[in-house]
Scaffold this motif. Sequence first.
Motif, PDB file in Angstrom:
ATOM      1  N   ASP A 123      39.382  60.899  18.993  1.00 52.86           N
ATOM      2  CA  ASP A 123      38.472  60.413  17.956  1.00 52.86           C
ATOM      3  C   ASP A 123      38.232  58.908  18.071  1.00 52.86           C
ATOM      4  N   VAL A 124      39.298  58.122  18.272  1.00 57.41           N
ATOM      5  CA  VAL A 124      39.101  56.664  18.357  1.00 57.41           C
ATOM      6  C   VAL A 124      38.480  56.262  19.693  1.00 57.41           C
ATOM      7  N   ALA A 125      38.631  57.131  20.717  1.00 58.18           N
ATOM      8  CA  ALA A 125      38.003  56.843  22.010  1.00 58.18           C
ATOM      9  C   ALA A 125      36.505  57.110  21.994  1.00 58.18           C
ATOM     10  N   SER A 126      36.069  57.963  21.089  1.00 58.91           N
ATOM     11  CA  SER A 126      34.652  58.347  21.040  1.00 58.91           C
ATOM     12  C   SER A 126      33.945  57.880  19.775  1.00 58.91           C
ATOM     13  N   ALA A 127      34.632  57.138  18.916  1.00 60.80           N
ATOM     14  CA  ALA A 127      34.092  56.748  17.619  1.00 60.80           C
ATOM     15  C   ALA A 127      32.867  55.843  17.757  1.00 60.80           C
ATOM     16  N   SER A 128      31.953  55.971  16.821  1.00 63.13           N
ATOM     17  CA  SER A 128      30.733  55.158  16.841  1.00 63.13           C
ATOM     18  C   SER A 128      31.039  53.682  16.642  1.00 63.13           C
ATOM     19  N   GLY A 129      32.154  53.370  15.994  1.00 59.88           N
ATOM     20  CA  GLY A 129      32.521  51.980  15.775  1.00 59.88           C
ATOM     21  C   GLY A 129      33.150  51.301  16.973  1.00 59.88           C
ATOM     22  N   CYS A 130      33.312  52.031  18.043  1.00 61.83           N
ATOM     23  CA  CYS A 130      33.943  51.514  19.264  1.00 61.83           C
ATOM     24  C   CYS A 130      32.909  51.406  20.381  1.00 61.83           C
ATOM     25  N   ASP A 131      32.869  50.256  21.061  1.00 62.59           N
ATOM     26  CA  ASP A 131      31.961  50.054  22.202  1.00 62.59           C
ATOM     27  C   ASP A 131      32.670  50.263  23.532  1.00 62.59           C
ATOM     28  N   THR A 132      33.905  49.765  23.621  1.00 57.63           N
ATOM     29  CA  THR A 132      34.634  49.716  24.881  1.00 57.63           C
ATOM     30  C   THR A 132      36.009  50.332  24.692  1.00 57.63           C
ATOM     31  N   VAL A 133      36.447  51.131  25.675  1.00 54.93           N
ATOM     32  CA  VAL A 133      37.750  51.793  25.613  1.00 54.93           C
ATOM     33  C   VAL A 133      38.601  51.358  26.801  1.00 54.93           C
ATOM     34  N   MET A 134      39.747  50.762  26.514  1.00 53.63           N
ATOM     35  CA  MET A 134      40.747  50.511  27.548  1.00 53.63           C
ATOM     36  C   MET A 134      41.630  51.749  27.623  1.00 53.63           C
ATOM     37  N   ALA A 135      41.499  52.517  28.696  1.00 56.30           N
ATOM     38  CA  ALA A 135      42.246  53.766  28.863  1.00 56.30           C
ATOM     39  C   ALA A 135      43.522  53.459  29.642  1.00 56.30           C
ATOM     40  N   ALA A 136      44.614  53.229  28.912  1.00 56.81           N
ATOM     41  CA  ALA A 136      45.858  52.764  29.542  1.00 56.81           C
ATOM     42  C   ALA A 136      47.055  53.629  29.206  1.00 56.81           C
ATOM     43  N   LEU A 157      38.568  61.333  28.877  1.00 51.88           N
ATOM     44  CA  LEU A 157      37.382  62.186  29.005  1.00 51.88           C
ATOM     45  C   LEU A 157      36.512  62.106  27.750  1.00 51.88           C
ATOM     46  N   ALA A 158      37.139  62.013  26.594  1.00 54.91           N
ATOM     47  CA  ALA A 158      36.367  61.884  25.356  1.00 54.91           C
ATOM     48  C   ALA A 158      35.520  60.625  25.374  1.00 54.91           C
ATOM     49  N   ALA A 159      36.085  59.528  25.864  1.00 55.86           N
ATOM     50  CA  ALA A 159      35.323  58.280  25.984  1.00 55.86           C
ATOM     51  C   ALA A 159      34.166  58.441  26.953  1.00 55.86           C
ATOM     52  N   ALA A 160      34.404  59.170  28.052  1.00 57.13           N
ATOM     53  CA  ALA A 160      33.348  59.398  29.041  1.00 57.13           C
ATOM     54  C   ALA A 160      32.214  60.222  28.443  1.00 57.13           C
ATOM     55  N   HIS A 161      32.554  61.296  27.760  1.00 51.58           N
ATOM     56  CA  HIS A 161      31.524  62.145  27.147  1.00 51.58           C
ATOM     57  C   HIS A 161      30.740  61.404  26.068  1.00 51.58           C
ATOM     58  N   ALA A 162      31.383  60.422  25.433  1.00 50.28           N
ATOM     59  CA  ALA A 162      30.722  59.673  24.358  1.00 50.28           C
ATOM     60  C   ALA A 162      29.893  58.506  24.875  1.00 50.28           C
ATOM     61  N   GLY A 163      29.883  58.302  26.195  1.00 47.15           N
ATOM     62  CA  GLY A 163      29.044  57.255  26.774  1.00 47.15           C
ATOM     63  C   GLY A 163      29.567  55.847  26.585  1.00 47.15           C
ATOM     64  N   LYS A 164      30.876  55.693  26.456  1.00 48.42           N
ATOM     65  CA  LYS A 164      31.462  54.378  26.223  1.00 48.42           C
ATOM     66  C   LYS A 164      31.549  53.569  27.523  1.00 48.42           C
ATOM     67  N   LYS A 165      31.794  52.274  27.360  1.00 52.42           N
ATOM     68  CA  LYS A 165      32.212  51.428  28.472  1.00 52.42           C
ATOM     69  C   LYS A 165      33.708  51.665  28.636  1.00 52.42           C
ATOM     70  N   ILE A 166      34.102  52.270  29.762  1.00 47.03           N
ATOM     71  CA  ILE A 166      35.486  52.692  29.957  1.00 47.03           C
ATOM     72  C   ILE A 166      36.157  51.768  30.966  1.00 47.03           C
ATOM     73  N   LEU A 167      37.214  51.113  30.538  1.00 49.62           N
ATOM     74  CA  LEU A 167      38.048  50.315  31.438  1.00 49.62           C
ATOM     75  C   LEU A 167      39.219  51.212  31.824  1.00 49.62           C
ATOM     76  N   LEU A 168      39.169  51.766  33.027  1.00 48.80           N
ATOM     77  CA  LEU A 168      40.096  52.832  33.401  1.00 48.80           C
ATOM     78  C   LEU A 168      41.340  52.277  34.077  1.00 48.80           C
ATOM     79  N   ALA A 169      42.444  52.251  33.316  1.00 49.22           N
ATOM     80  CA  ALA A 169      43.741  51.892  33.887  1.00 49.22           C
ATOM     81  C   ALA A 169      44.587  53.132  34.138  1.00 49.22           C
ATOM     82  N   ASN A 170      44.168  54.270  33.591  1.00 48.84           N
ATOM     83  CA  ASN A 170      44.883  55.536  33.776  1.00 48.84           C
ATOM     84  C   ASN A 170      44.325  56.255  35.000  1.00 48.84           C
ATOM     85  N   LYS A 171      44.910  55.963  36.163  1.00 43.94           N
ATOM     86  CA  LYS A 171      44.392  56.563  37.397  1.00 43.94           C
ATOM     87  C   LYS A 171      44.587  58.073  37.416  1.00 43.94           C
TER      88      LYS A 171
END
Length: 389
Positions: A87-100, A111-125
């Motif tokens: 929910d917090v990865a895809s929330a409308s109030g969020c622009d950028t997600v640090m996936a760590a 994946l939720a951030a990806a489906h929501a069209g966010k700017k994803i900073l991917l640290a989780n390889k």
Amino acid sequence: MQNITILGSTGSIGVSTLDVLALHPDRYAVYALTAHTRIQQLAQQCAQFKPQVAVVGNADSAKELSRLLLAKGLTTEVTYGEQALCDVASASGCDTVMAAIVGAAGLASSLAAAHAGKKILLANKEALVMSGQLFIDAVRSSGATLLPIDSEHNAVFQCLPESYQRDPAAMGVVKILLTASGGPFLHRSVETLDTVTPAEAVAHPTWVMGRKISVDSATMMNKGLEVIEAHWLFGAPASQIDVVIHPQSVIHSMVSYIDGSVLAQLGNPDMRTPIAYALAYPERIASGVVPLDLTAIGQLQFTKPDLNRFPCLKLAYDALLAGGSAATVLNAANEVAVEAFLNGKVGFRMIDQLIARTMDKLPVSDVTDINSLLEQDQLARSAVRAFIS
């Protein structure tokens, strides 16, 4: 002003991200912070950055965090569980997600951030290693922006043309060269690796990291996962991704071009550099990292990895070439084997043997959706646990 969700804010990447954000309060605000069990640390972060939402692992942790935040006079909403992370990865109030979030645990929220069209900073390889094409398809269909945070992939990203679109031939790219420190056992006799202790394995000579990723660095599985990640990020086949041992960890990776040019990204080994680059991309901002002094370093060394010393690296290449579910099985088997080693249940050299046995046991199958992916993940974990017991 960018609103940031940090998935895994109490880990090393999360802490480094908050360090960078603190330098630029005029550019970034924190929307959500998440942690699994480090509740005291998360409460301190909430007090400093005042997120709208905080997510923890379970109901008991949520009660504890709520009590701590109430005592601090904070109004941060506290939730818990995997769905709350999504929910917090895809929330409308969020622009950028640090996936760590480390390991497979971070897959669903990434994946939720990806489906929501966010700017994803991917640290989780591991999320990209496991889901591969599913993740890339989600990014493409939603219009999300995917920026790598691993120092190696961030370096490659910086060395590629801005218009690069996962097609090496179109841009004259011949090789992607991922550098590796070699970890703590680069020069230790192979015959003595059976006696390696967890304390020795997590003592990385260059980087300060969590326990799991430090063991992955010692076995070079970390670099193997990065090879698979590089394939998905940059569209390069296994034959165009090489690993080079570089103990100084000053050159973070390189790209070789058809005209003979090799472009490299250099810097002090500090994760705040790739974090700052990704946060501000395509601009650049201060990261707080000490400037690199090449004269103080004196020399840079490079060697080829010894696959007898680092069999996990070969296993990763094998999984990439096999395709399908192989990388999911590789990652799951590694997570269970490393956990068993850290808990004193198996020896260091049993890690690669357990992974190899699991890959031999489970036939490669197609991964067409998240459910089939998770099924293969669980089959692999069950197989490794059976081998251990």
